[in-house]
Motif scaffolding. Structure first.
Motif, PDB file in Angstrom:
ATOM      1  N   GLU A 190      -3.026   2.896  -8.543  1.00 59.07           N
ATOM      2  CA  GLU A 190      -4.444   2.762  -8.881  1.00 59.07           C
ATOM      3  C   GLU A 190      -5.198   4.082  -8.810  1.00 59.07           C
ATOM      4  N   LYS A 191      -4.616   5.078  -8.134  1.00 61.00           N
ATOM      5  CA  LYS A 191      -5.288   6.372  -8.025  1.00 61.00           C
ATOM      6  C   LYS A 191      -5.045   7.233  -9.262  1.00 61.00           C
ATOM      7  N   GLY A 202       0.809  -1.209   0.000  1.00 64.20           N
ATOM      8  CA  GLY A 202       0.000   0.000   0.000  1.00 64.20           C
ATOM      9  C   GLY A 202       0.844   1.261   0.000  1.00 64.20           C
ATOM     10  N   PRO A 252      -4.540  -1.618  -1.730  1.00 63.56           N
ATOM     11  CA  PRO A 252      -4.858  -0.201  -1.936  1.00 63.56           C
ATOM     12  C   PRO A 252      -3.981   0.683  -1.056  1.00 63.56           C
ATOM     13  N   GLN A 253      -3.679   1.860  -1.579  1.00 60.53           N
ATOM     14  CA  GLN A 253      -2.789   2.770  -0.865  1.00 60.53           C
ATOM     15  C   GLN A 253      -3.301   3.087   0.532  1.00 60.53           C
TER      16      GLN A 253
END
Length: 555
Positions: A387-388, A91, A522-523
């Motif tokens: 992913e952002k 992440g 996820p981050q």
């Protein structure tokens, strides 16, 4: 008959090295990290503007790693280095950690802890950049016996103040400490010299019967606070009067001080008879930010891109390794290597059994490849998936695929501009490399016939990357094109997009990205609480703030 004699000689040399290692014990490991250093800012890559004789001596006598990849920013690179895992599994694939952020490096055994369990004394000097909202996230709680340095992304080079802006209000705090105690007494000393002095002191007072892991994580050459982003002693700046641009001149002085630091450290190892059983690694955590945020006037020429991009200039790192244990040295390696590889590589070099490492690591043990010039086991590298921003890149053999952009594509047009103008063009001085502190020290402990100046020049030519003269120019902007595909060995400057010519390769690399995406965590949310982290609550010092109410809080 000649082949038999050659093979016999190689076997004999290998046996001698192995016997030496067994007699001397575990090797000392000195790992030096430069911050935001440009590809073209070390002279062993072919540039004449900034001489780096000590680094050149290490590089020429060791192995220059010309296909060494890192992450595009400091926190993700350090997370990958310490864990041996791609940041996407942690992440940590997003931006670097800023002040007042609660996120930290996730729990789990990391490089200094592995080495500490093997009997190493472990020291971190300089930058941490992996979070410090709680004390249990700081270096001395994560495997380092001692930490002398700073927690944040940067601090100033003389006063060790770090200023950040939240909601148009500035917050300034002191950021230099020994273990958990602020080191106010060192204000006024130049950071590169101060960290080097501490590193030398560690070496001079070390019990040589105990293996040493010393990580020198320099502030240089990261820019500092607005108003004085670049700092160096004036007498060093004056050595670069041939550089027209004043900012570039100061940056050159910062690089020069870093090079001096490397030479001083190598000399200290030699003075304690530790150098003959040492591994010295030098890398940059990412490319230089030639433009934009934290600009430092570094140069990644001729590579395209800058820090915080997935072009070669952002993620293809200056790197070399030197050790008397390297049987095949004085060479340039073009084998793929990733920053995650250092954990299993150094663990093996220290005598560890790689089967004891976390099975989930992505790093590949490169020790045999480095020592004997055997083919690398690495064929691909996940360069990142964010992913952002929907930005991703993958290297597979000679191919590289880029999808999407960082910074909204602001720097996609940056094509590796040449260094700024010189008043007069300096010449390369290979004799200075030969006679540098590092060069002199290395000659004393080399198993092989010492290199001559002509050898230095020959290796330098091999290490210099050039764009393809009169090559195809088919530019690709990943913010407007679905993907960009490059053949990196043939097109290191990423000038010729081949996506439409090799659709099957594009599909293959896309499938690989999809597979890597399955493991993505996820981050970690970037929760900031400047009200609780405000340095004025801790005597104007940046300090762990969760579960703490004042500077005396140490747990």
């Amino acid at each position: 008959m000649k082949m038999f004699i050659l093979c016999f000689s190689v076997v004999l040399l290998i046996n001698n090295v192995l016997s030496f290692v067994l007699s001397e014990g575990k090797p000392h490991i000195i790992f030096i990290i430069a911050d935001d250093l440009g590809w073209n800012d070390v002279s062993f890559h072919g540039g004449n503007q900034i001489p780096t004789p000590n680094l050149d001596a290490l590089a020429y006598n060791g192995v220059i790693l010309n296909s060494h990849y890192v992450q595009s920013m400091g926190t993700p690179s350090r997370a990958a280095l310490f864990t041996g895992k791609y940041p996407t599994k942690l992440g940590m694939q997003g931006p670097s950690i800023t002040v007042a952020e609660s996120r930290t490096l996730p729990e789990g055994k990391i490089l200094p802890q592995y080495l500490k369990e093997m009997g190493y004394s472990t020291y971190l000097v300089g930058k941490w950049d992996l979070g410090y909202s709680r004390w249990n996230a700081t270096p001395t709680q994560r495997g380092f016996d001692h930490h002398f340095g700073y927690f944040n992304e940067y601090t100033s080079y003389y006063d060790y103040l770090s200023t950040w802006k939240f909601n148009n209000k500035e917050y300034t705090g002191f950021d230099l400490r020994y273990d958990k105690t602020p080191s106010w007494e060192n204000v006024g000393k130049y950071a590169t010299d101060l960290f080097t002095e501490y590193g030398v002191n560690v070496i001079q007072n070390h019990d040589v019967s105990t293996p040493l892991f010393l990580m020198m994580s320099h502030l240089a050459v990261h820019s500092g606070n607005e108003g004085k982003p670049l700092e160096a002693p004036q007498e060093t700046i004056n050595k670069f009067k041939h550089i027209v641009d004043a900012n570039r001149r100061t940056y050159a002085a910062m690089v020069s001080k870093l090079d001096d630091a490397v030479g001083t450290l190598v000399e200290a190892l030699a003075s304690r008879d530790m150098l003959q059983n040492s591994i010295v690694v030098f890398i940059s955590d990412n490319g230089a930010p030639t433009q934009g945020h934290f600009r430092n006037w570094g140069s990644n020429y001729p590579l395209r891109g800058i820090k915080d991009t997935l072009f070669e200039g952002g993620i293809r790192s200056v790197a070399c390794i030197w050790s008397p244990l390297l049987v095949q040295s004085a060479r340039v390696s073009r084998d793929l290597m990733h920053i995650t590889d250092w954990l299993p590589t150094l663990f093996t070099a220290a005598g560890g059994d790689s089967g004891l490492l976390d099975l989930d690591i992505d790093g590949i043990d490169q020790w045999a490849s480095l020592v004997y010039e055997l083919p690398s086991a690495r064929n691909d590298i996940l360069l990142n998936i964010d992913e952002k921003t929907r930005n991703a890149a993958l290297r597979l053999s000679n191919w590289k695929l880029i999808v999407g952009s960082s910074n909204n594509g602001s720097f996609n047009g940056f094509l590796g501009q040449p260094v700024l103008e010189n008043i007069q063009e300096p010449e390369y001085d290979a004799t200075a490399v030969y006679n540098s502190p590092a060069g002199r020290s290395i000659k004393k402990v080399s198993y092989n016939t010492p290199l001559e100046i002509d050898d230095y020049v020959r290796i330098r030519i091999r290490a210099t990357v050039k764009c393809v003269a009169n090559g195809e120019k088919n530019p690709c902007d990943p913010s407007t094109n679905p993907v960009c595909l490059y053949d990196i060995p043939s097109d290191p400057c990423e000038e010729n997009d081949l996506a439409k010519f090799f659709p099957s390769v594009v599909r293959r690399l896309k499938r690989s990205l999809v597979e890597y995406r399955k493991d993505l965590l996820p981050q970690i949310e970037q929760e900031s609480n400047i009200e609780r982290a405000d340095p004025k609550l801790f005597k104007y010092t940046w300090n762990p703030w969760l579960d703490c109410s004042d500077l005396q809080c140490t747990s």
